[in-house]
Design an enzyme around this catalytic site. Structure first.
Site, mmCIF file in Angstrom:
data_model
loop_
_atom_site.group_PDB
_atom_site.id
_atom_site.type_symbol
_atom_site.label_atom_id
_atom_site.label_comp_id
_atom_site.label_asym_id
_atom_site.label_seq_id
_atom_site.Cartn_x
_atom_site.Cartn_y
_atom_site.Cartn_z
ATOM 1 N N GLN A 222 0.850 -1.187 0.000
ATOM 2 C CA GLN A 222 0.000 0.000 0.000
ATOM 3 C C GLN A 222 0.893 1.246 0.000
ATOM 4 O O GLN A 222 1.934 1.274 0.660
ATOM 5 C CB GLN A 222 -0.918 0.001 1.230
ATOM 6 C CG GLN A 222 -1.820 -1.221 1.310
ATOM 7 C CD GLN A 222 -2.929 -1.221 0.267
ATOM 8 O OE1 GLN A 222 -3.234 -0.191 -0.334
ATOM 9 N NE2 GLN A 222 -3.525 -2.381 0.040
ATOM 10 N N GLU A 269 -2.259 -15.877 -3.282
ATOM 11 C CA GLU A 269 -1.604 -14.788 -4.027
ATOM 12 C C GLU A 269 -0.824 -15.443 -5.165
ATOM 13 O O GLU A 269 -0.132 -16.425 -4.954
ATOM 14 C CB GLU A 269 -0.678 -14.023 -3.067
ATOM 15 C CG GLU A 269 0.390 -13.180 -3.697
ATOM 16 C CD GLU A 269 -0.124 -12.041 -4.569
ATOM 17 O OE1 GLU A 269 -1.011 -11.283 -4.124
ATOM 18 O OE2 GLU A 269 0.360 -11.922 -5.716
ATOM 19 N N ASP A 313 -9.094 -8.490 -2.107
ATOM 20 C CA ASP A 313 -8.460 -7.202 -2.430
ATOM 21 C C ASP A 313 -7.894 -7.318 -3.846
ATOM 22 O O ASP A 313 -6.676 -7.369 -4.047
ATOM 23 C CB ASP A 313 -7.357 -6.906 -1.406
ATOM 24 C CG ASP A 313 -6.676 -5.568 -1.662
ATOM 25 O OD1 ASP A 313 -7.177 -4.773 -2.474
ATOM 26 O OD2 ASP A 313 -5.620 -5.324 -1.038
ATOM 27 N N CYS A 340 -9.839 -1.115 -5.513
ATOM 28 C CA CYS A 340 -9.161 0.069 -6.059
ATOM 29 C C CYS A 340 -9.840 0.524 -7.345
ATOM 30 O O CYS A 340 -9.262 1.296 -8.108
ATOM 31 C CB CYS A 340 -7.674 -0.203 -6.271
ATOM 32 S SG CYS A 340 -7.344 -1.654 -7.272
HETATM 33 C C1 LIG Z 1 -4.338 -4.705 -4.793
HETATM 34 S S1 LIG Z 1 -3.055 -5.855 -4.503
HETATM 35 C C2 LIG Z 1 -3.432 -6.308 -2.847
HETATM 36 C C3 LIG Z 1 -2.333 -6.906 -2.034
HETATM 37 C C4 LIG Z 1 -2.555 -7.015 -0.545
HETATM 38 N N1 LIG Z 1 -3.901 -7.358 -0.183
HETATM 39 C C5 LIG Z 1 -2.119 -5.747 0.172
HETATM 40 O O1 LIG Z 1 -2.971 -4.968 0.622
HETATM 41 O O2 LIG Z 1 -0.905 -5.513 0.287
HETATM 42 C C6 LIG Z 1 -3.591 -7.184 -5.474
HETATM 43 C C7 LIG Z 1 -2.719 -8.421 -5.397
HETATM 44 O O3 LIG Z 1 -3.384 -9.443 -6.155
HETATM 45 C C8 LIG Z 1 -2.415 -10.204 -6.838
HETATM 46 N N2 LIG Z 1 -3.168 -10.854 -7.940
HETATM 47 C C9 LIG Z 1 -3.614 -10.292 -9.086
HETATM 48 N N3 LIG Z 1 -4.373 -11.169 -9.775
HETATM 49 C C10 LIG Z 1 -4.409 -12.310 -9.035
HETATM 50 C C11 LIG Z 1 -5.035 -13.574 -9.220
HETATM 51 N N4 LIG Z 1 -5.782 -13.825 -10.289
HETATM 52 N N5 LIG Z 1 -4.870 -14.509 -8.264
HETATM 53 C C12 LIG Z 1 -4.111 -14.255 -7.149
HETATM 54 N N6 LIG Z 1 -3.488 -13.076 -6.935
HETATM 55 C C13 LIG Z 1 -3.641 -12.116 -7.868
HETATM 56 C C14 LIG Z 1 -1.331 -9.230 -7.211
HETATM 57 O O4 LIG Z 1 -0.103 -9.898 -7.391
HETATM 58 C C15 LIG Z 1 -1.325 -8.301 -5.986
HETATM 59 O O5 LIG Z 1 -0.410 -8.761 -5.026
#
Ligand SMILES: C[S@@+](CC[C@H](N)C(=O)[O-])C[C@H]1O[C@@H](n2cnc3c(N)ncnc32)[C@H](O)[C@@H]1O
Length: 383
Positions: A222, A269, A313, A340
């Protein structure tokens, strides 16, 4: 006046930050224009029922228009709302969320809360670029070239000072050259007293809501630690139970707090480096992480365990059809959604409500003042 210049009355701001006007039945999107303003705009590309336009002149200014403090505002691709007084930015973002829920989700969002941030000097994580002369800058809006920067008013003070000390010189390029070979951009994470640089430094340590986290400078974390301090306790309030899933868990920010009030956390993740860090951040215990896309995880045995709560998220694309189908099949009693993108959140919220969930909380957290970006926290309960 050039023939493709038209006079428009801006009705409102839309997701993405542009002002919206209508002309001959067509929606016209004008970046940098504000609700209520009469503007002269140059029509650009578009389709049959909409067009883009660029602002030529503000003929009647909004009372909320302010002089942007940044000298490269309008050229730099980082900020696009500095021309709007900060309290109005939060009001407009909240209105965009409400409109998205009505138009995209086809549901009434009810009352929407909003938490402002520090308007400037808030941003811990940024991508900096180097000009061909090796000077610091940012990517220009809608372009692949770099605009030189002497500072950045939205960056935290440590990063501002770091940029200012190197402004107008090739010092940053000389310092970083050995670490970012062949690259002209790098990520920076600044805490109160330290600036960590991609390549030169590998891990950042930061304290959030009383817990210490470690994460790669290069990876996702973040970007506004100030508002995160308020956000975390509000998101976690009232969450407790046996089993919780933290989907799209990154380096395990939410998992760490969920582990305080749930017996067991399952984090998912797709980035294996983030998962490695998430394991280190959470420590041992009976919690588990899966380095998988959430879509693939839904077909595993752990996805069939029966969750008391599921926290999601996702990136801006929102929940994928596979994940939405999994939620509709497994029907966890509580879904916590950190978003987001208000448009995809609204789409997913509409689906959840039609699947029998009640939206019992919706709040905007202004993680990115001076930009159009909107973060929300929504909670859905069954029955
Ligand atoms: C908005 S970030 C949120 C990360 C965490 N919740 C934080 O607040 O630090 C979205 C995360 O989703 C992961 N991501 C994107 N698409 C994904 C998928 N299909 N399956 C699993 N993870 C995914 C990205 O690598 C990223 O780390």
């Amino acid at each position: 006046m050039a023939s493709d210049n038209v006079e428009l009355r801006i009705e409102k701001l839309v997701a993405g930050g542009s002002g919206l006007a209508f002309r001959e039945g067509k929606a016209v999107f004008v970046p940098l224009a504000l609700p209520g303003e009469r503007v002269l705009a140059r029509l650009g590309p578009g389709k049959r029922d909409w067009a883009e336009a660029s602002l030529v002149e503000v003929l009647e200014a909004s009372p909320h228009r302010v002089a942007p403090p940044c000298p490269i505002y309008g050229e730099c691709g980082g900020c696009d709302l500095q021309h709007l007084a900060y309290p109005s930015q939060v009001i407009e973002k909240t209105a965009i969320v409400a409109e998205s829920f009505r138009r995209m989700g086809k549901i009434d969002p009810g009352e929407i809360g909003a938490l402002p941030s520090l308007p400037f000097a808030y941003r811990n994580r940024l991508q900096l670029h180097l000009t061909p002369q090796g000077r610091l800058g940012f990517m220009k809006a809608s372009s692949s070239s770099v605009v030189e920067a002497a500072s950045c008013p939205v960056a935290v003070r440590s990063v501002q000072a770091w940029i200012e000390e190197r402004a107008g010189t090739a010092r940053a390029a000389e310092e970083l050259g050995p670490y970012i070979v062949g690259k002209d951009r790098f990520l920076v994470f600044g805490t109160e007293d330290k600036v960590m640089l991609e390549g030169r430094d590998s891990l950042v340590r930061a304290r959030v809501a009383g817990e210490d986290f470690t994460f790669p400078v290069k990876g996702f974390f973040q970007s506004n630690l100030y508002i995160l301090e308020h956000f975390i306790p509000e998101v976690m309030a009232g969450l407790e139970g046996g089993l919780v899933a933290d989907l799209y868990c990154g380096v395990g920010l939410f998992s760490r707090f969920l582990s305080r009030s749930f017996d067991r956390v399952i984090g998912v993740e797709q980035n294996p480096f983030a998962v490695e860090q998430a394991r280190a951040n959470l420590g041992g215990g009976k919690h588990e992480y899966h380095a998988l896309a959430v879509e693939d995880w839904t077909a595993t045995a752990s996805a069939a365990l029966g969750f008391d709560c599921v926290l999601v998220d996702p990136p801006r694309t929102g929940l994928s059809p596979v994940l939405r189908a999994w939620l509709a099949r497994t029907l966890p009693p509580l879904i916590v959604y950190v978003s987001c993108d208000p448009v995809t959140l609204a789409r997913d919220a509409g689906d959840l409500v039609r699947a029998g969930y009640r939206l019992d909380h919706l709040k905007v957290y202004d993680f990115y003042p001076q930009t159009h970006h909107i973060e929300c926290h929504a909670r859905f309960r069954r029955g």
